[in-house]
Design a protein around this motif. Structure first.
Motif, PDB file in Angstrom:
ATOM      1  N   GLU A  10       0.826  -1.210   0.000  1.00 35.62           N
ATOM      2  CA  GLU A  10       0.000   0.000   0.000  1.00 35.62           C
ATOM      3  C   GLU A  10       0.857   1.255   0.000  1.00 35.62           C
ATOM      4  N   ARG A  11       1.898   1.258   0.803  1.00 33.28           N
ATOM      5  CA  ARG A  11       2.804   2.415   0.849  1.00 33.28           C
ATOM      6  C   ARG A  11       3.501   2.600  -0.499  1.00 33.28           C
ATOM      7  N   TRP A  12       3.920   1.501  -1.123  1.00 35.02           N
ATOM      8  CA  TRP A  12       4.571   1.576  -2.437  1.00 35.02           C
ATOM      9  C   TRP A  12       3.597   2.095  -3.483  1.00 35.02           C
ATOM     10  N   LYS A  13       2.365   1.620  -3.441  1.00 35.14           N
ATOM     11  CA  LYS A  13       1.349   2.057  -4.388  1.00 35.14           C
ATOM     12  C   LYS A  13       1.108   3.565  -4.249  1.00 35.14           C
ATOM     13  N   THR A  14       0.982   4.043  -3.027  1.00 33.23           N
ATOM     14  CA  THR A  14       0.773   5.468  -2.775  1.00 33.23           C
ATOM     15  C   THR A  14       1.972   6.285  -3.251  1.00 33.23           C
ATOM     16  N   PHE A  15       3.173   5.807  -2.925  1.00 30.73           N
ATOM     17  CA  PHE A  15       4.392   6.497  -3.339  1.00 30.73           C
ATOM     18  C   PHE A  15       4.501   6.568  -4.865  1.00 30.73           C
ATOM     19  N   LYS A  17       2.158   6.386  -7.112  1.00 26.53           N
ATOM     20  CA  LYS A  17       1.147   7.279  -7.669  1.00 26.53           C
ATOM     21  C   LYS A  17       1.592   8.735  -7.528  1.00 26.53           C
ATOM     22  N   CYS A  18       2.167   9.084  -6.382  1.00 22.16           N
ATOM     23  CA  CYS A  18       2.659  10.452  -6.188  1.00 22.16           C
ATOM     24  C   CYS A  18       3.768  10.788  -7.178  1.00 22.16           C
TER      25      CYS A  18
END
Length: 74
Positions: A10-15, A17-18
């Motif tokens: 989840e953290r990788w996905k958010t990162f 996307k940013c």
């Protein structure tokens, strides 16, 4: 303390996307989904541009199409 693999994903996905959103903004290409959500939320009487229209609009703004002041990116 170890993080679960789900949390890391989840953290990788958010990162990522940013990073992608930032890269798009650097080249003058906004986030269509954010635009469409904004129009639907704040201007319910307006129909959002299609993705193709949005892309063309952002390209035209980037390269100064129709801008009589003479500004062009490149």
């Amino acid at each position: 303390m170890t993080r679960s693999s789900q949390d890391l994903r989840e953290r990788w996905k958010t990162f990522s996307k940013c990073v992608c959103d930032g890269a798009r903004l650097m080249v003058g290409q906004g986030d269509y989904q954010a635009y469409a959500d904004h129009i639907r939320r704040t201007h319910p009487d307006q129909t959002p541009m299609t993705e193709r229209e949005f892309f063309r609009n952002r390209e035209n703004a980037r390269f100064g199409v129709g801008n009589r002041s003479g500004f062009r990116c490149c």
